[in-house]
Structure formats: C-alpha cells, structure tokens
Design an enzyme around this catalytic site. Sequence first.
Site, PDB file in Angstrom:
ATOM      1  N   VAL A  57      -2.587   9.248  -4.478  1.00 25.32           N
ATOM      2  CA  VAL A  57      -2.181   9.800  -3.174  1.00 25.32           C
ATOM      3  C   VAL A  57      -1.111  10.883  -3.306  1.00 25.32           C
ATOM      4  O   VAL A  57      -0.897  11.652  -2.371  1.00 25.32           O
ATOM      5  CB  VAL A  57      -1.703   8.703  -2.184  1.00 25.32           C
ATOM      6  CG1 VAL A  57      -2.830   7.769  -1.808  1.00 25.32           C
ATOM      7  CG2 VAL A  57      -0.491   7.947  -2.715  1.00 25.32           C
TER       8      VAL A  57
ATOM      9  N   ASN B  57      -1.155   2.722   3.043  1.00 26.20           N
ATOM     10  CA  ASN B  57      -0.515   1.507   2.537  1.00 26.20           C
ATOM     11  C   ASN B  57      -0.016   1.637   1.096  1.00 26.20           C
ATOM     12  O   ASN B  57       0.859   0.891   0.677  1.00 26.20           O
ATOM     13  CB  ASN B  57      -1.529   0.359   2.654  1.00 26.20           C
ATOM     14  CG  ASN B  57      -1.058  -0.904   1.992  1.00 26.20           C
ATOM     15  OD1 ASN B  57      -0.230  -1.627   2.515  1.00 26.20           O
ATOM     16  ND2 ASN B  57      -1.576  -1.176   0.787  1.00 26.20           N
TER      17      ASN B  57
ATOM     18  N   SER C 227       9.143   0.053   5.947  1.00 32.07           N
ATOM     19  CA  SER C 227       9.749  -1.145   5.353  1.00 32.07           C
ATOM     20  C   SER C 227      11.071  -1.408   6.049  1.00 32.07           C
ATOM     21  O   SER C 227      11.690  -0.472   6.578  1.00 32.07           O
ATOM     22  CB  SER C 227      10.012  -0.892   3.862  1.00 32.07           C
ATOM     23  OG  SER C 227      10.938  -1.820   3.348  1.00 32.07           O
TER      24      SER C 227
ATOM     25  N   TYR D  31      13.457   4.688  -2.296  1.00 27.47           N
ATOM     26  CA  TYR D  31      12.467   3.953  -1.503  1.00 27.47           C
ATOM     27  C   TYR D  31      12.828   3.987  -0.014  1.00 27.47           C
ATOM     28  O   TYR D  31      11.981   4.255   0.845  1.00 27.47           O
ATOM     29  CB  TYR D  31      12.417   2.507  -2.010  1.00 27.47           C
ATOM     30  CG  TYR D  31      11.365   1.631  -1.385  1.00 27.47           C
ATOM     31  CD1 TYR D  31      10.025   1.755  -1.742  1.00 27.47           C
ATOM     32  CD2 TYR D  31      11.707   0.653  -0.448  1.00 27.47           C
ATOM     33  CE1 TYR D  31       9.057   0.934  -1.186  1.00 27.47           C
ATOM     34  CE2 TYR D  31      10.751  -0.178   0.114  1.00 27.47           C
ATOM     35  CZ  TYR D  31       9.431  -0.037  -0.266  1.00 27.47           C
ATOM     36  OH  TYR D  31       8.472  -0.854   0.293  1.00 27.47           O
ATOM     37  N   ALA D  32      14.105   3.748   0.293  1.00 23.66           N
ATOM     38  CA  ALA D  32      14.552   3.751   1.698  1.00 23.66           C
ATOM     39  C   ALA D  32      14.351   5.135   2.319  1.00 23.66           C
ATOM     40  O   ALA D  32      13.950   5.252   3.487  1.00 23.66           O
ATOM     41  CB  ALA D  32      16.014   3.332   1.792  1.00 23.66           C
ATOM     42  N   ALA D  33      14.609   6.181   1.523  1.00 24.27           N
ATOM     43  CA  ALA D  33      14.417   7.553   2.040  1.00 24.27           C
ATOM     44  C   ALA D  33      12.956   7.768   2.432  1.00 24.27           C
ATOM     45  O   ALA D  33      12.658   8.340   3.486  1.00 24.27           O
ATOM     46  CB  ALA D  33      14.843   8.578   0.988  1.00 24.27           C
ATOM     47  N   THR D  34      12.046   7.290   1.576  1.00 28.69           N
ATOM     48  CA  THR D  34      10.623   7.510   1.884  1.00 28.69           C
ATOM     49  C   THR D  34      10.192   6.685   3.093  1.00 28.69           C
ATOM     50  O   THR D  34       9.429   7.155   3.929  1.00 28.69           O
ATOM     51  CB  THR D  34       9.707   7.150   0.689  1.00 28.69           C
ATOM     52  OG1 THR D  34       9.824   5.750   0.372  1.00 28.69           O
ATOM     53  CG2 THR D  34      10.024   7.984  -0.523  1.00 28.69           C
ATOM     54  N   LYS D  35      10.692   5.466   3.166  1.00 26.79           N
ATOM     55  CA  LYS D  35      10.229   4.593   4.249  1.00 26.79           C
ATOM     56  C   LYS D  35      10.844   5.003   5.600  1.00 26.79           C
ATOM     57  O   LYS D  35      10.245   4.792   6.657  1.00 26.79           O
ATOM     58  CB  LYS D  35      10.519   3.125   3.912  1.00 26.79           C
ATOM     59  CG  LYS D  35       9.749   2.626   2.683  1.00 26.79           C
ATOM     60  CD  LYS D  35       8.239   2.759   2.865  1.00 26.79           C
ATOM     61  CE  LYS D  35       7.454   2.216   1.688  1.00 26.79           C
ATOM     62  NZ  LYS D  35       5.998   2.298   1.885  1.00 26.79           N
TER      63      LYS D  35
HETATM   64  P1  NAI Z   1       1.383  -3.659  -4.467  1.00 28.50           P
HETATM   65  O1  NAI Z   1       2.122  -3.086  -5.617  1.00 28.50           O
HETATM   66  O2  NAI Z   1       0.886  -5.056  -4.557  1.00 28.50           O
HETATM   67  O3  NAI Z   1       0.137  -2.720  -4.099  1.00 28.50           O
HETATM   68  C1  NAI Z   1       0.293  -1.332  -3.983  1.00 28.50           C
HETATM   69  C2  NAI Z   1      -1.034  -0.665  -4.238  1.00 28.50           C
HETATM   70  O4  NAI Z   1      -0.833   0.751  -4.177  1.00 28.50           O
HETATM   71  C3  NAI Z   1      -1.621  -0.963  -5.624  1.00 28.50           C
HETATM   72  O5  NAI Z   1      -2.985  -1.299  -5.517  1.00 28.50           O
HETATM   73  C4  NAI Z   1      -1.433   0.346  -6.396  1.00 28.50           C
HETATM   74  O6  NAI Z   1      -2.432   0.572  -7.390  1.00 28.50           O
HETATM   75  C5  NAI Z   1      -1.528   1.347  -5.257  1.00 28.50           C
HETATM   76  N1  NAI Z   1      -0.899   2.621  -5.623  1.00 28.50           N
HETATM   77  C6  NAI Z   1       0.320   2.829  -6.153  1.00 28.50           C
HETATM   78  N2  NAI Z   1       0.520   4.125  -6.386  1.00 28.50           N
HETATM   79  C7  NAI Z   1      -0.603   4.769  -5.982  1.00 28.50           C
HETATM   80  C8  NAI Z   1      -1.003   6.129  -5.975  1.00 28.50           C
HETATM   81  N3  NAI Z   1      -0.208   7.094  -6.435  1.00 28.50           N
HETATM   82  N4  NAI Z   1      -2.220   6.434  -5.483  1.00 28.50           N
HETATM   83  C9  NAI Z   1      -3.042   5.461  -5.027  1.00 28.50           C
HETATM   84  N5  NAI Z   1      -2.727   4.150  -5.014  1.00 28.50           N
HETATM   85  C10 NAI Z   1      -1.513   3.819  -5.496  1.00 28.50           C
HETATM   86  O7  NAI Z   1       2.356  -3.470  -3.203  1.00 28.50           O
HETATM   87  P2  NAI Z   1       2.365  -4.204  -1.783  1.00 28.50           P
HETATM   88  O8  NAI Z   1       3.481  -5.173  -1.791  1.00 28.50           O
HETATM   89  O9  NAI Z   1       1.008  -4.658  -1.429  1.00 28.50           O
HETATM   90  O10 NAI Z   1       2.818  -2.994  -0.851  1.00 28.50           O
HETATM   91  C11 NAI Z   1       1.951  -2.321   0.046  1.00 28.50           C
HETATM   92  C12 NAI Z   1       2.798  -1.412   0.938  1.00 28.50           C
HETATM   93  O11 NAI Z   1       3.700  -2.203   1.704  1.00 28.50           O
HETATM   94  C13 NAI Z   1       3.665  -0.415   0.159  1.00 28.50           C
HETATM   95  O12 NAI Z   1       3.692   0.821   0.831  1.00 28.50           O
HETATM   96  C14 NAI Z   1       5.025  -1.049   0.186  1.00 28.50           C
HETATM   97  O13 NAI Z   1       6.064  -0.103   0.048  1.00 28.50           O
HETATM   98  C15 NAI Z   1       5.018  -1.715   1.545  1.00 28.50           C
HETATM   99  N6  NAI Z   1       5.976  -2.797   1.655  1.00 28.50           N
HETATM  100  C16 NAI Z   1       5.886  -3.900   0.842  1.00 28.50           C
HETATM  101  C17 NAI Z   1       6.822  -4.905   0.937  1.00 28.50           C
HETATM  102  C18 NAI Z   1       6.791  -6.123   0.074  1.00 28.50           C
HETATM  103  O14 NAI Z   1       7.736  -6.925   0.155  1.00 28.50           O
HETATM  104  N7  NAI Z   1       5.774  -6.369  -0.722  1.00 28.50           N
HETATM  105  C19 NAI Z   1       7.930  -4.805   1.888  1.00 28.50           C
HETATM  106  C20 NAI Z   1       7.920  -3.626   2.700  1.00 28.50           C
HETATM  107  C21 NAI Z   1       6.962  -2.665   2.577  1.00 28.50           C
END
Ligand code: NAI
Length: 246
Positions: free
Chosen positions: A63, A89, A141, A154-158
């Site tokens: 992305v 996401n 987030s 991370y906070a800046a992006t979110k």
């Molecule tokens: P995760 O690490 O389990 O999954 C993230 C997914 O994004 C993975 O499948 C990864 O391959 C994919 N990804 C990463 N970089 C990429 C790129 N450059 N291009 C395409 N795909 C890419 O993370 P999770 O926990 O499922 O997080 C999902 C979203 O929720 C994120 O945006 C995260 O910042 C947000 N979030 C998560 C929290 C948590 O506690 N787990 C809390 C607040 C927000």
Amino acid sequence: MRLGNRVAIITGGANGIGRETAFTFAREGAQLMIADYDTAAGQEICAQLREKGAEAAFHQVDVSSRESVQKMVEATVEHFQKIDILINNAGITHDGMLVTLTEEQWRRVIEVNLNGVFFCTQAVVPHMIKQGRGRIISASSVSGVYGNIGQTNYAATKAGVVGMTKSWAKELARHGLRVNAIAPGFVQTRMVETVPQTVLEQVQKQIPVGRLGKPSDIAHAYLFLASDEADYINGTVLHVDGGIIM
Ligand code: NAI
C-alpha cells in the site's frame, strides 16, 4: 445479508483484524478482494473463504507504493466490475522513544499507515463516484486520538487518518460516499505480541469492560459502518476500545 452484492477491498486482509473482517464480510454476502503484502497468508485465507462459498480473490499489494495500489484497484475492477467498500486496514508499528526514533522508523510507518491510506482511497474514489455510492472505512487507533509513549510515528499516522477521514467525508458525501474511521484500543493480534505481558496486564486493568479487544470486535464495527444501516454516519471516528479512554 447486510453486504449482499457488495464488493469490498480489505487491505491488510491476510492477518489479524483484516482476516477476521474478511470472514465477517463474507458471512454477510460480500465479494472480497484481499489486498495484502503477505502472499502466503492471503492465498490461504482466500482458499478458506472460497471453501465456505464466498467469492474472494487475492492481490499482492504494497500500500505504500502508488503504482502497486493502482494495479490492485485495476485488478479488483477487472475481477468484480466494481468497488463498493474500501477497508483501509493495513498498518504497521515501528515503536521507539522520541529521542532514539530513527528516520527510517519514522518514514516507513508514514509510508504504510498514512501514504497507504491516501493512495488506496485516491485510487478507488473515481470508481465509487461513477456509481454514486461507496463506503470508505480506515483504521485509526486510540494512539492517534490520545497519543502513546513510544509511538510518535504511529500516533502521527493514526491522527492523520482522522484528519483525512473528516476531509474526505466533507468532500465526497455529495457523491453518495460515506467516509469513517475506527479507533481500536488494544486488540489481540500479532501487532500487540511485541508488547510485554506485564504492560498488557496493566492495560487490561484500565479497560472498563475488563478485557483486551478481539479481532471480531473490530470486524463488527467495520461491518456496521460498511452496511446500509450506517448511511447517516459520515466523518465519525468510532472508538472500539472497551472504554479505555473516555
Ligand atoms: P496485523 O499485523 O495482524 O495485520 C496487518 C496486516 O497488514 C498484515 O496482513 C500485513 O501483511 C499487512 N500489511 C502490512 N504492511 C503492508 C503493506 N505495506 N501493504 C499491504 N499490506 C500490508 O495487524 P492488526 O492488529 O490486524 O492491525 C490492523 C489495523 O488495525 C492496523 O492499521 C493497525 O494499526 C490497527 N490497529 C490495531 C490495533 C491492535 O491493537 N492490534 C490497535 C489499533 C489500531
């Protein structure tokens, strides 16, 4: 079926919250483009979705690359003929205290979490405007809304996701689009695996509902905002955090 005949792109759909969201959307009748960097997990989830009778495709995307995103969006339109829902996401962390945070850590998180949301949204919006309808939901987030130690980047992006969401909600509503964000708290995925157990126990004590979030908690929030039930919700940031900060 709350998403019957709807085509949804889920970035980061191969793991964690995105993966759970794919299964939740499939149960509600959506046709899915799993758009992720992780090909092995993406293809596996696609096979599982198809076994359950869902229509699903996988496209490897980074992305943070506009070119890669453009190809993914073109592939989606070619495969499904339209795009109704974009779930922004995909996200990463590269935590570090302010004084030691490297430029590389700063740039990579900005590239994926902020540029990625911009590139994906910019690429799908013309298709949504053409059909006079669309839903865009992005992952912010609690860190982006309230800040967090060790998460300058991370906070800046979110926080940036919140700003973009509100701007797009104003700009695109007249075309039939709705743009919202969710702000998860601590959700049990590999993203929080790096957080020490003692810290997680402390966090859990501060959550009024008494537990960490599950990927399904977030998937249901995405589902609600993607459904017709949320037609009058635009430019909002839905906190899905057990009430950790109010
Ligand atoms: P995760 O690490 O389990 O999954 C993230 C997914 O994004 C993975 O499948 C990864 O391959 C994919 N990804 C990463 N970089 C990429 C790129 N450059 N291009 C395409 N795909 C890419 O993370 P999770 O926990 O499922 O997080 C999902 C979203 O929720 C994120 O945006 C995260 O910042 C947000 N979030 C998560 C929290 C948590 O506690 N787990 C809390 C607040 C927000």
